[in-house]
Design a protein around this motif. Structure first.
Motif, short mmCIF file in Angstrom:
data_model
loop_
_atom_site.label_atom_id
_atom_site.label_comp_id
_atom_site.label_asym_id
_atom_site.label_seq_id
_atom_site.Cartn_x
_atom_site.Cartn_y
_atom_site.Cartn_z
N ALA A 1 0.25 -32.38 47.85
CA ALA A 1 -0.70 -31.41 47.28
C ALA A 1 -1.66 -30.79 48.29
O ALA A 1 -1.93 -29.58 48.22
CB ALA A 1 -1.50 -32.08 46.16
N ARG B 1 -0.62 -27.66 50.29
CA ARG B 1 -0.47 -26.50 49.40
C ARG B 1 -1.83 -25.94 48.99
O ARG B 1 -2.03 -24.73 48.95
CB ARG B 1 0.34 -26.89 48.17
CG ARG B 1 1.82 -26.99 48.48
CD ARG B 1 2.59 -27.76 47.40
NE ARG B 1 4.01 -27.84 47.71
CZ ARG B 1 4.53 -28.63 48.64
NH1 ARG B 1 3.76 -29.40 49.36
NH2 ARG B 1 5.84 -28.63 48.86
N VAL C 1 -2.43 -27.98 41.88
CA VAL C 1 -1.04 -28.31 42.16
C VAL C 1 -0.54 -29.19 41.02
O VAL C 1 -1.20 -30.17 40.66
CB VAL C 1 -0.91 -29.04 43.51
CG1 VAL C 1 0.51 -29.56 43.72
CG2 VAL C 1 -1.31 -28.11 44.65
#
Length: 140
Positions: free
Chosen positions: A98, A101, A117
């Motif tokens: 996560a 991102r 996420v």
């Protein structure tokens, strides 16, 4: 005949009763609520000062999330994760998936207005709150 009439009336009454019920909406967890903006901050359109600012350490259900944000020319240019949930292998796996991102998205929008996420809701919420607090410090 009498039994079928009674069954039909009972079933109809039950259907009407069920349709009149409203579904219960659970309240949003406190961990996902947005952080309040600090008092004394400049107006919302103020340009953040250049530098690196450490965000608040945000406790989540699975551990603390804290980031540092670097601002140059009034824009978010880098985010460094200082702490993330890591108590067990699953926490480390989610963080490894996560956090890059979240960082990529934050850098693309130059701010904290990013989506969570999937599968990392608590970590995402902690990341956003910590990042927003760092950006608030840059604008103070």
């Amino acid at each position: 005949m009498r039994r079928s009439l009674l069954t039909t009336a009972s079933t109809s009454a039950l259907v009407v009763l069920l349709l009149s019920l409203k579904p219960h909406q659970p309240p949003e967890p406190a961990a996902l609520a947005p952080a309040p903006s600090p008092t004394g901050a400049r107006h919302p359109g103020a340009r953040p000062a250049d530098g690196t600012y450490t965000g608040a350490a945000v406790p989540t259900r699975y551990g603390t999330v804290q980031v540092a944000a670097t601002v140059k020319a009034g824009r978010l240019t880098a985010v460094k994760v200082l702490s993330a949930p890591s108590d067990n292998g699953r926490d480390r796996e989610i963080a490894a998936y996560a956090l890059p991102r979240l960082t990529q998205e934050a850098l693309s929008v130059h701010g904290a207005a990013i989506d969570a996420v999937s599968g990392a809701s608590y970590t995402s919420a902690g990341y956003v709150r910590s990042l927003q607090s760092a950006l608030d410090r840059a604008s103070a």
